[in-house]
Design a protein around this motif. Structure first.
Motif, PDB file in Angstrom:
ATOM      1  N   HIS A   1      -7.131   4.361   7.515  1.00 31.71           N
ATOM      2  CA  HIS A   1      -7.089   3.121   8.275  1.00 31.71           C
ATOM      3  C   HIS A   1      -8.029   3.262   9.467  1.00 31.71           C
ATOM      4  O   HIS A   1      -7.831   4.132  10.316  1.00 31.71           O
ATOM      5  CB  HIS A   1      -5.671   2.821   8.764  1.00 31.71           C
ATOM      6  CG  HIS A   1      -4.753   2.337   7.687  1.00 31.71           C
ATOM      7  ND1 HIS A   1      -3.489   1.860   7.940  1.00 31.71           N
ATOM      8  CD2 HIS A   1      -4.926   2.237   6.340  1.00 31.71           C
ATOM      9  CE1 HIS A   1      -2.919   1.493   6.798  1.00 31.71           C
ATOM     10  NE2 HIS A   1      -3.770   1.724   5.818  1.00 31.71           N
TER      11      HIS A   1
ATOM     12  N   VAL B   1     -17.198   7.916   8.175  1.00 30.62           N
ATOM     13  CA  VAL B   1     -17.589   6.590   8.660  1.00 30.62           C
ATOM     14  C   VAL B   1     -18.781   6.734   9.600  1.00 30.62           C
ATOM     15  O   VAL B   1     -18.916   7.734  10.304  1.00 30.62           O
ATOM     16  CB  VAL B   1     -16.405   5.888   9.377  1.00 30.62           C
ATOM     17  CG1 VAL B   1     -15.928   6.694  10.579  1.00 30.62           C
ATOM     18  CG2 VAL B   1     -16.760   4.469   9.781  1.00 30.62           C
TER      19      VAL B   1
ATOM     20  N   THR C   1     -12.679   5.940   1.876  1.00 28.13           N
ATOM     21  CA  THR C   1     -11.554   5.047   2.158  1.00 28.13           C
ATOM     22  C   THR C   1     -10.219   5.751   1.919  1.00 28.13           C
ATOM     23  O   THR C   1      -9.164   5.202   2.208  1.00 28.13           O
ATOM     24  CB  THR C   1     -11.621   3.782   1.278  1.00 28.13           C
ATOM     25  OG1 THR C   1     -11.666   4.174  -0.097  1.00 28.13           O
ATOM     26  CG2 THR C   1     -12.865   2.963   1.613  1.00 28.13           C
ATOM     27  N   GLU C   2     -10.273   6.973   1.385  1.00 27.58           N
ATOM     28  CA  GLU C   2      -9.086   7.804   1.223  1.00 27.58           C
ATOM     29  C   GLU C   2      -9.491   9.270   1.324  1.00 27.58           C
ATOM     30  O   GLU C   2     -10.650   9.614   1.079  1.00 27.58           O
ATOM     31  CB  GLU C   2      -8.374   7.520  -0.106  1.00 27.58           C
ATOM     32  CG  GLU C   2      -9.242   7.675  -1.332  1.00 27.58           C
ATOM     33  CD  GLU C   2      -8.523   7.261  -2.611  1.00 27.58           C
ATOM     34  OE1 GLU C   2      -7.452   6.614  -2.521  1.00 27.58           O
ATOM     35  OE2 GLU C   2      -9.019   7.588  -3.697  1.00 27.58           O
TER      36      GLU C   2
ATOM     37  N   GLU D   1       0.816  -1.217   0.000  1.00 29.60           N
ATOM     38  CA  GLU D   1       0.000   0.000   0.000  1.00 29.60           C
ATOM     39  C   GLU D   1       0.849   1.266   0.000  1.00 29.60           C
ATOM     40  O   GLU D   1       0.492   2.275  -0.610  1.00 29.60           O
ATOM     41  CB  GLU D   1      -0.917  -0.005   1.229  1.00 29.60           C
ATOM     42  CG  GLU D   1      -1.827   1.206   1.340  1.00 29.60           C
ATOM     43  CD  GLU D   1      -2.596   1.230   2.650  1.00 29.60           C
ATOM     44  OE1 GLU D   1      -3.833   1.192   2.602  1.00 29.60           O
ATOM     45  OE2 GLU D   1      -1.953   1.274   3.723  1.00 29.60           O
TER      46      GLU D   1
ATOM     47  N   PRO E   1      -4.737   6.825   2.026  1.00 34.94           N
ATOM     48  CA  PRO E   1      -5.766   5.903   2.513  1.00 34.94           C
ATOM     49  C   PRO E   1      -6.124   6.164   3.969  1.00 34.94           C
ATOM     50  O   PRO E   1      -5.331   6.713   4.745  1.00 34.94           O
ATOM     51  CB  PRO E   1      -5.117   4.532   2.342  1.00 34.94           C
ATOM     52  CG  PRO E   1      -3.651   4.796   2.380  1.00 34.94           C
ATOM     53  CD  PRO E   1      -3.458   6.153   1.758  1.00 34.94           C
TER      54      PRO E   1
ATOM     55  N   HIS F   1     -18.192   2.579   5.690  1.00 34.12           N
ATOM     56  CA  HIS F   1     -17.088   3.464   5.291  1.00 34.12           C
ATOM     57  C   HIS F   1     -17.551   4.322   4.110  1.00 34.12           C
ATOM     58  O   HIS F   1     -17.683   3.830   2.996  1.00 34.12           O
ATOM     59  CB  HIS F   1     -15.867   2.655   4.878  1.00 34.12           C
ATOM     60  CG  HIS F   1     -15.324   1.774   5.970  1.00 34.12           C
ATOM     61  ND1 HIS F   1     -14.639   0.612   5.705  1.00 34.12           N
ATOM     62  CD2 HIS F   1     -15.382   1.880   7.305  1.00 34.12           C
ATOM     63  CE1 HIS F   1     -14.277   0.049   6.839  1.00 34.12           C
ATOM     64  NE2 HIS F   1     -14.729   0.797   7.829  1.00 34.12           N
TER      65      HIS F   1
END
Length: 202
Positions: free
Chosen positions: A109, A183, A128-129, A56, A107, A125
């Motif tokens: 996490h 989120v 995601t970035e 990643e 990204p 979510h």
């Protein structure tokens, strides 16, 4: 110091036919641009790129391109892939200037999701970035979002995320109406109601 180093060669044979020949020879055509300099067409070893991109960090770290003995720092801006073969068909790199801010995506996490999903809750979510700007020295590998205390029905937005020092959200910089959801936690879906005794008898 970059942990990703790739050898690259300057290519003068351009065009669709040339790119096709390179790919048959397990090479990847690429372009390097930015930092006020002319764009340069490059060729990289396909297998080495394929191996590096499995991590990643390859997509967010500052990379070092060794071009004819000269080390050039860059970030990956775009990667094109074959529609169904495990092949990378083209790469776009942007030069890194230590004094100029980068505009890129990193990204997200999510941590402690197991605490927020107790009782069958569902984590959703929305992002995601996150798109950011920062100086190269401030570029984070990822942005960590802790959802441990997120209750059912609650949502974390960009304004709730603690970005590293010197890192700015592109969307938030546009104004409060661009405070995107990141989120949320939803309650478990209700189980289908059991048939009543009368319905079952029928």
């Amino acid at each position: 110091m970059s942990v990703y180093k790739l050898d690259a060669e300057v290519r003068s044979d351009l065009g669709t036919g040339a790119s096709r020949r390179l790919r048959r020879a397990d090479k990847v055509p690429a372009i390097l641009y930015g930092a006020g300099k002319d764009a340069v067409s490059l060729t990289l070893d396909h297998n080495k790129v394929l191996k590096a991109q499995e991590d990643e960090g390859f997509y967010t770290h500052i990379l070092t391109l060794n071009i004819g003995g000269e080390s050039v720092e860059a970030i990956l801006k775009d990667m094109q892939r074959h529609p169904y073969k495990p092949k990378i068909t083209h790469l776009d790199f942007q030069r890194v200037d230590a004094s100029q801010k980068l505009h890129t995506k990193v990204p997200v996490h999510f941590i402690n999701e197991e605490k927020a999903t107790k009782g069958g809750n569902t984590i959703v979510h929305q992002l995601t970035e996150i798109e950011i700007t920062c100086l190269p020295a401030r570029l984070p590998e990822f942005i960590e979002v802790d959802v441990a205390t997120l209750a059912v029905g609650e949502t974390l937005h960009l304004s709730d995320i603690n970005l590293p020092a010197g890192v700015v959200s592109v969307e938030l910089a546009k104004g409060a109406d661009h405070d995107q959801a990141v989120v949320s936690v939803n309650a478990p879906k209700a189980a289908p109601a059991e048939e009543s005794a009368e319905d079952a008898a029928e």
